[in-house]
Scaffold this motif. Structure first.
Motif, PDB file in Angstrom:
ATOM      1  N   VAL A   1       0.871  -1.101   0.015  1.00 35.55           N
ATOM      2  CA  VAL A   1      -0.023  -0.106  -0.079  1.00 35.55           C
ATOM      3  C   VAL A   1       0.780   1.257   0.012  1.00 35.55           C
ATOM      4  N   PRO A   2       0.744   2.243  -0.808  1.00 36.90           N
ATOM      5  CA  PRO A   2       1.813   3.384  -0.942  1.00 36.90           C
ATOM      6  C   PRO A   2       1.719   3.948   0.419  1.00 36.90           C
ATOM      7  N   ASP A   3       2.756   4.434   0.651  1.00 38.49           N
ATOM      8  CA  ASP A   3       3.198   5.498   2.119  1.00 38.49           C
ATOM      9  C   ASP A   3       2.229   6.181   2.312  1.00 38.49           C
ATOM     10  N   ALA A   4       1.751   6.792   1.207  1.00 42.68           N
ATOM     11  CA  ALA A   4       0.785   8.184   1.460  1.00 42.68           C
ATOM     12  C   ALA A   4      -0.597   7.676   2.052  1.00 42.68           C
ATOM     13  N   MET A   5      -0.740   6.363   1.918  1.00 46.70           N
ATOM     14  CA  MET A   5      -2.048   5.932   2.640  1.00 46.70           C
ATOM     15  C   MET A   5      -2.161   5.215   3.707  1.00 46.70           C
ATOM     16  N   HIS A   6      -1.086   5.151   4.321  1.00 42.70           N
ATOM     17  CA  HIS A   6      -0.869   4.500   5.565  1.00 42.70           C
ATOM     18  C   HIS A   6      -1.458   5.228   6.714  1.00 42.70           C
ATOM     19  N   GLY A   7      -1.638   6.598   6.532  1.00 44.73           N
ATOM     20  CA  GLY A   7      -2.423   7.375   7.666  1.00 44.73           C
ATOM     21  C   GLY A   7      -3.743   6.919   7.808  1.00 44.73           C
ATOM     22  N   LEU A   8      -4.056   6.213   6.717  1.00 41.16           N
ATOM     23  CA  LEU A   8      -5.907   5.864   6.731  1.00 41.16           C
ATOM     24  C   LEU A   8      -5.961   4.734   7.783  1.00 41.16           C
ATOM     25  N   TRP A   9      -4.995   4.107   7.986  1.00 42.19           N
ATOM     26  CA  TRP A   9      -5.038   2.689   9.030  1.00 42.19           C
ATOM     27  C   TRP A   9      -4.584   3.259  10.466  1.00 42.19           C
ATOM     28  N   ALA A  10      -3.759   4.187  10.444  1.00 42.03           N
ATOM     29  CA  ALA A  10      -3.098   4.450  11.786  1.00 42.03           C
ATOM     30  C   ALA A  10      -4.442   5.204  12.256  1.00 42.03           C
ATOM     31  N   GLY A  11      -5.365   6.053  11.739  1.00 42.53           N
ATOM     32  CA  GLY A  11      -6.218   6.737  12.247  1.00 42.53           C
ATOM     33  C   GLY A  11      -7.589   6.094  12.050  1.00 42.53           C
ATOM     34  N   ASP A  12      -7.613   4.619  11.783  1.00 44.87           N
ATOM     35  CA  ASP A  12      -8.797   4.383  11.698  1.00 44.87           C
ATOM     36  C   ASP A  12      -9.909   4.926  10.733  1.00 44.87           C
ATOM     37  N   ARG A  13      -9.243   5.315   9.848  1.00 41.49           N
ATOM     38  CA  ARG A  13     -10.015   6.159   8.754  1.00 41.49           C
ATOM     39  C   ARG A  13     -10.294   5.497   7.536  1.00 41.49           C
ATOM     40  N   GLY A  14      -9.904   4.132   7.389  1.00 42.85           N
ATOM     41  CA  GLY A  14     -10.094   3.418   6.255  1.00 42.85           C
ATOM     42  C   GLY A  14     -10.395   1.804   6.369  1.00 42.85           C
ATOM     43  N   VAL A  15     -11.203   1.349   5.739  1.00 49.13           N
ATOM     44  CA  VAL A  15     -11.574  -0.006   5.833  1.00 49.13           C
ATOM     45  C   VAL A  15     -10.782  -0.837   4.694  1.00 49.13           C
ATOM     46  N   ARG A  16     -10.397  -1.919   5.186  1.00 49.54           N
ATOM     47  CA  ARG A  16      -9.941  -2.884   4.353  1.00 49.54           C
ATOM     48  C   ARG A  16     -10.595  -4.315   4.059  1.00 49.54           C
ATOM     49  N   ALA A  17     -10.790  -4.679   3.072  1.00 49.15           N
ATOM     50  CA  ALA A  17     -11.365  -5.757   2.959  1.00 49.15           C
ATOM     51  C   ALA A  17     -10.573  -6.873   2.025  1.00 49.15           C
ATOM     52  N   ASP A  18     -10.280  -7.971   2.610  1.00 49.17           N
ATOM     53  CA  ASP A  18      -9.368  -9.181   1.894  1.00 49.17           C
ATOM     54  C   ASP A  18      -9.998 -10.009   1.058  1.00 49.17           C
ATOM     55  N   LEU A  19     -10.062 -10.135  -0.289  1.00 52.60           N
ATOM     56  CA  LEU A  19     -10.946 -10.656  -1.049  1.00 52.60           C
ATOM     57  C   LEU A  19     -10.275 -12.114  -1.396  1.00 52.60           C
ATOM     58  N   GLY A  20     -10.873 -13.238  -1.127  1.00 52.12           N
ATOM     59  CA  GLY A  20     -10.360 -14.655  -1.699  1.00 52.12           C
ATOM     60  C   GLY A  20     -11.300 -15.131  -2.752  1.00 52.12           C
ATOM     61  N   PRO A  21     -10.586 -16.191  -3.247  1.00 54.32           N
ATOM     62  CA  PRO A  21     -11.512 -16.932  -4.395  1.00 54.32           C
ATOM     63  C   PRO A  21     -12.716 -17.265  -3.866  1.00 54.32           C
ATOM     64  N   LEU A  22     -13.850 -17.339  -4.685  1.00 58.98           N
ATOM     65  CA  LEU A  22     -15.051 -18.135  -4.212  1.00 58.98           C
ATOM     66  C   LEU A  22     -15.115 -19.400  -3.802  1.00 58.98           C
ATOM     67  N   ASP A  23     -15.915 -19.552  -2.635  1.00 62.57           N
ATOM     68  CA  ASP A  23     -15.882 -20.930  -2.180  1.00 62.57           C
ATOM     69  C   ASP A  23     -16.804 -21.889  -3.212  1.00 62.57           C
ATOM     70  N   ARG A  24     -16.926 -23.239  -2.940  1.00 63.77           N
ATOM     71  CA  ARG A  24     -17.449 -24.037  -3.828  1.00 63.77           C
ATOM     72  C   ARG A  24     -18.899 -23.666  -4.025  1.00 63.77           C
ATOM     73  N   GLU A  25     -19.601 -23.361  -2.974  1.00 66.87           N
ATOM     74  CA  GLU A  25     -21.030 -23.072  -2.708  1.00 66.87           C
ATOM     75  C   GLU A  25     -21.592 -21.935  -3.890  1.00 66.87           C
ATOM     76  N   HIS A  26     -20.708 -20.724  -3.693  1.00 73.94           N
ATOM     77  CA  HIS A  26     -20.741 -19.665  -4.026  1.00 73.94           C
ATOM     78  C   HIS A  26     -20.435 -19.728  -5.856  1.00 73.94           C
ATOM     79  N   VAL A  27     -19.513 -20.539  -6.227  1.00 73.50           N
ATOM     80  CA  VAL A  27     -19.397 -20.918  -7.395  1.00 73.50           C
ATOM     81  C   VAL A  27     -20.466 -21.609  -8.153  1.00 73.50           C
ATOM     82  N   ASP A  28     -21.097 -22.648  -7.587  1.00 75.52           N
ATOM     83  CA  ASP A  28     -22.090 -23.238  -7.852  1.00 75.52           C
ATOM     84  C   ASP A  28     -23.276 -22.251  -8.048  1.00 75.52           C
ATOM     85  N   GLU A  29     -23.717 -21.449  -7.081  1.00 77.07           N
ATOM     86  CA  GLU A  29     -24.672 -20.261  -7.423  1.00 77.07           C
ATOM     87  C   GLU A  29     -24.572 -19.312  -8.376  1.00 77.07           C
ATOM     88  N   LEU A  30     -23.054 -19.002  -8.492  1.00 82.59           N
ATOM     89  CA  LEU A  30     -22.743 -18.039  -9.819  1.00 82.59           C
ATOM     90  C   LEU A  30     -23.134 -18.831 -11.113  1.00 82.59           C
TER      91      LEU A  30
END
Length: 923
Positions: free
Chosen positions: A167-196
């Motif tokens: 993450v660029p240095d200019a954005m690190h302040g977002l996390w230090a001040g709890d001003r940003g939200v991070r979502a870690d995205l992984g592959p879809l699980d088997r059930e969601h592949v079927d649903e898709l």
């Protein structure tokens, strides 16, 4: 069949509800300024971010999108030029500002003021939501400017960051001040592949096709999309019986291969060497993967780089760590790009390395044999035979087939013939399996192998070729030449055939006096025949106990690759002669028992696990059988649309593979499900095709059940009741008591509880099944028009998981309570019936079509009205129901008065408003 526009257009967002909730929460909180989506390539980061923009627009916010690239980063503010343009209110384009102005220079305040004014103009009264794809590629000035705009409360940033990129240095302040939200995205699980996948096509996608796509892509949405589009373009993915299936395993197209190749191309030579070895030989231990001449330290550094990039994954395997490629498709690309002679050299190097260390691990013979075959096309027959035994314990049928054929190419061998025959049976090649097993039966072998040949051949003749007569003949012949200590196993095979040819009492007689294995444990084959026989004979407690006892431990693995380990036992000989039965078969056995005992939700869950196991290990005959039985399980739960889905899957696989018995039973299940939905045309078509298959298979009353519910959908309950009653008595005479109870209960559901109450009461006395007892109690209460008894029956069905039966009984309780003048209770039970029916996927059974008026229609009045709605004259109705025309007209006049209508033309609307859809409502 057309695949519809959804496949080629934007795909729906599936499996990302949690991340969208995080975004909505961040957007509505004034102290949050950014939402960053992290994840590996291809998992759908951009698609999620686009959905976030759509959510912002729904909230009334202005949005802008930009893509950061290395080229744009070479120009200060290059990626944001369209955001900060003269057309947006700036006095002059941003490009006029000095490109090299340092962050703290004199031009920065002016730049910020102009940018602030432009963004405020775009945002209106709220914050502007900006989406930046690949945030780390933004130039420093752009990053600084975005940070200032966020601090000023003018901008909310949505951005994607690929795993491994900082993450660029200019954005690190977002996390230090709890001003940003991070979502870690992984592959879809088997059930969601079927649903898709199900959401994309205009027809169901088969469970096997879903599994193949999951296995190939591991939930990577980019890879999934490319595979699907490529398979549609080359005709590999087609419809069979109204279900999408693969004609052959999906293969990546050129575009997907190029995408993967581009990712791998940046790996240095030492890393490439490791990747190539894994593509041919994975999994490998850390030391096994080290090329000759490379130091341990240098090798570990290479592995660390590969793991960080996601190209290699490390997993614990006993006391060591094993390496595998980060994605299955990477192996295919690497193998295709590998020169033939280099591939041969790597395979032989790995073989010699394992042999030099003594091949001590349980899976080593299998690996060595496979590598030698891949490198040279041949190997020592003794090694191949030992490897085939190991693959057998892993139910790896494709590998068994190749190894066993390698043995037989060198010499005749009974054990190799047995292994090949079992593999062919599991993969659905039943005619070739019989040829191979018949030949193996004539070769010299030890008694254990000869017994196993008989068992495999008998099972194939019965399940595969539908020749129980020949299977019994094979068993009889084996009794004359096999030692007496093996006769119990032959009896178990005979009992299994008797059970599944609807002769449970004969099966139990065959097993009388034969012990249930050492220390009281059942053998799998005996359990398969005996437990199902006990269940349908009404002895469900015994059957539950029998299937709940853990079976003897076999090899360390039950599916997939052999899990080798220094302490794992090496399977030798044929002490466990029935291990060729796939684990899914034992799960199916348990599901049958649970179903007949009344534990319906559990039965469906176990049956679903059986189906998944059969799909994972590519056992198509089991898949087609399990799919229709799962359909039957969920139909009893009150889920006819889901039942129709599984039935169609069974029909599709059976047609593609030429499996006649599962095809007939799949059609029967489909007809019954569509009949419950009121789809007369669909149910009739399924029954007509079912009846063209002149096979002596019924499977617990499914065939007459199908015909009956097709008749119900066509508005002919009398024909349905007559057929059900005849079938109920026939199966009862064969000892199938729980099946008889199910058929008699449908007679009660279709308006003749008085005829069914007596037989059901008698069956309940002979059976210990909770479901049979509930059926009998319902018929008794319906016959007596007993409000409290019907209410109790409704709740008992609900407790067992039979929601449709519960909804019907609750509707009857409503009518009975109105009849005795208890309007308040009637209203409560009408609401209860509606609540239960709402969970039954649009079921349109006669039991749900009840009057909601103060004065209810009688069962006969409702039946005559339904026939009149179909256009039948009073004379036609009288002939069909064996009544006089005067009686029919009297019933109609009574019904007109109760419904407040003037004649036949108003019946449909009145009954629709008072009790649900008519008998021909589409599914």
């Amino acid at each position: 069949m057309s695949s519809g526009n959804r496949v080629t257009g934007p795909w729906p967002l599936v499996g990302r509800r949690r991340e969208l909730d995080l975004f909505r929460e961040a957007l509505t909180q004034g102290g949050r300024h950014a939402f960053l989506v992290h994840g590996p390539a291809g998992v759908g980061k951009t698609r999620l971010a686009e959905e976030c923009l759509t959510e912002a627009e729904r909230a009334g916010l202005a949005t802008v999108r930009t893509v950061a690239t290395a080229l744009a980063a070479s120009i200060p503010l290059g990626a944001l030029a369209h955001l900060l343009s003269a057309g947006d209110g700036l006095r002059e384009p941003v490009a006029a500002f000095p490109a090299a102005t340092p962050a703290g220079g004199g031009g920065a305040p002016a730049l910020f003021a102009e940018a602030r004014r432009a963004v405020a103009a775009r945002a209106g009264n709220g914050r502007l939501v900006l989406f930046v794809d690949d945030l780390p590629l933004l130039d420093p000035l752009s990053l600084l400017l975005l940070g200032q705009l966020m601090d000023a409360g003018l901008l909310f940033l949505v951005a994607t960051v690929r795993d491994g990129e900082p993450v660029p240095d200019a954005m690190h302040g977002l996390w230090a001040g709890d001003r940003g939200v991070r979502a870690d995205l992984g592959p879809l699980d088997r059930e969601h592949v079927d649903e898709l996948l199900q959401s994309l096509f205009d027809a169901p996608v088969g469970v096997a096709a879903c599994s193949e796509l999951w296995t190939a892509t591991q939930g990577n949405v980019l890879y999934l999309r490319e595979l699907v589009l490529g398979a549609l373009n080359d005709g590999t993915l087609t419809t069979v019986g109204g279900v999408w299936q693969f004609e052959r395993p999906p293969r990546p197209g050129r575009r997907l291969l190029d995408l993967i190749s581009a990712r791998i191309s940046g790996v240095d030579r030492p890393g490439r060497d490791v990747l190539e070895r894994l593509a041919l030989c994975q999994p490998l231990g850390i030391e096994e993967s080290r090329p000759a001449g490379v130091t341990e330290g240098a090798h570990l550094e290479t592995l660390e780089r590969l793991e960080e990039s996601g190209l290699v994954r490390v997993r614990a395997a006993g006391r060591r760590h094993e390496l595998a490629l980060g994605h299955p498709l990477h192996a295919q690309v690497l193998r295709e790009e590998l020169p033939v002679l280099r591939g041969r050299k790597l395979l032989l190097e790995q073989t010699e390395r394992v042999e030099a260390r003594g091949a001590r691990r349980v899976g080593d013979p299998l690996r060595i044999a496979q590598w030698r075959l891949d490198a040279t096309g041949t190997a020592d027959p003794a090694l191949l035979l030992r490897a085939a035994r190991l693959a057998r314990y892993a139910h790896d049928h494709a590998r068994i087939e190749r190894l066993a054929r390698g043995v037989l190419a060198d010499r005749d061998d009974a054990e190799a013939g047995l292994l090949l025959g079992e593999a062919l049976l599991s993969r659905g090649a039943v005619r070739e399996a019989e040829e191979v097993l018949e030949r193996a039966a004539g070769l010299p072998a030890e008694d254990g192998v000869r017994l196993a040949v008989v068992l495999a051949r008998g099972s194939n003749l019965f399940w595969g070729l539908l020749r129980p007569d020949l299977a019994f003949a094979v068993v009889g012949d084996a009794r004359s030449h096999l030692p007496r200590e093996h006769h119990a196993e032959l009896a178990a095979l005979a009992a299994m055939i008797l059970t599944f040819t609807d002769r449970p009492q004969e099966a139990l007689e065959v097993l009388k006096g034969i012990p249930r294995g050492p220390a009281g444990l059942p053998t799998p084959l005996r359990s398969l025949g005996e437990a199902a026989a006990l269940a349908v004979a009404g002895r469900t407690a015994e059957a539950l106990e029998l299937t709940a006892v853990p079976e003897p431990a076999g090899a360390p693995a039950t599916g997939g690759a052999v899990q080798a380990g220094p302490s794992a036992p090496v399977p030798v000989g044929w002490d466990g002669a029935f291990d060729f039965l796939h684990p899914s078969t034992r799960l199916m056995n348990r599901a049958i028992v649970l179903h007949e005992s009344g534990r319906l939700t559990e039965a469906s869950a176990v049956m679903r696990a059986a189906l998944s196991a059969a799909v994972d290990d590519e056992v198509p005959h089991a898949l087609s059988t399990f799919a229709w039985y799962l359909g039957r399980c969920v139909l009893l739960e009150g889920r006819p649309r889901t039942a129709a889905r599984w039935a169609r899957d069974a029909v599709s696989v059976s047609r593609a593979r030429g499996f006649e018995a599962p095809l007939k039973l799949g059609l029967g299940c489909l007809a019954a499900a569509l009949g419950h939905l009121g789809d007369a045309a669909g149910a009739r078509a399924a029954v007509e095709e079912m009846d063209t298959l002149h096979l002596p298979v019924d499977a617990q009353g499914l065939v007459p059940l199908a015909r009956a519910w097709a008749a119900v959908a066509e508005g002919d309950p009398l024909r349905a009741r007559t057929g059900l009653a005849e079938a109920a008595e026939a199966v009862r005479a064969r000892g199938q008591l729980t099946v008889s109870a199910a058929l008699w209960h449908d007679v009660a559901r279709l308006g003749d509880a008085a005829a069914a109450a007596g037989p059901l009461a008698d069956l309940a006395r002979q059976c210990d099944s909770d479901l049979v007892a509930a059926r009998a109690a319902h018929a008794r209460a319906a016959t007596a028009h007993d409000p409290s008894g019907l209410a109790a029956a409704a709740e008992r069905f609900a407790e067992l998981g039979a929601l449709l039966l519960a909804a019907e009984a609750a509707a009857e309780a409503c009518e009975a309570m109105r009849a005795v003048g208890d309007q308040r209770a009637a209203g409560a039970w009408a609401a209860r019936s509606a609540e239960l029916a709402a969970r039954c996927e649009g079921a349109a059974t006669p039991g749900l079509r009840v009057s909601t008026g103060v004065v209810p229609l009688t069962s006969r009045e409702r039946e005559i009205c339904l026939l009149a709605m179909r256009g039948l004259s009073s004379k036609d109705i009288a002939e069909r129901l064996t009544l006089s025309v005067r009686t029919v007209n009297n019933h109609l006049q009574n019904a007109y008065g109760k419904l407040g209508v003037g004649g036949r033309t108003e019946l449909a609307g009145a009954l629709e408003n008072r009790g649900g859809p008519g008998p021909s409502s589409p599914a």
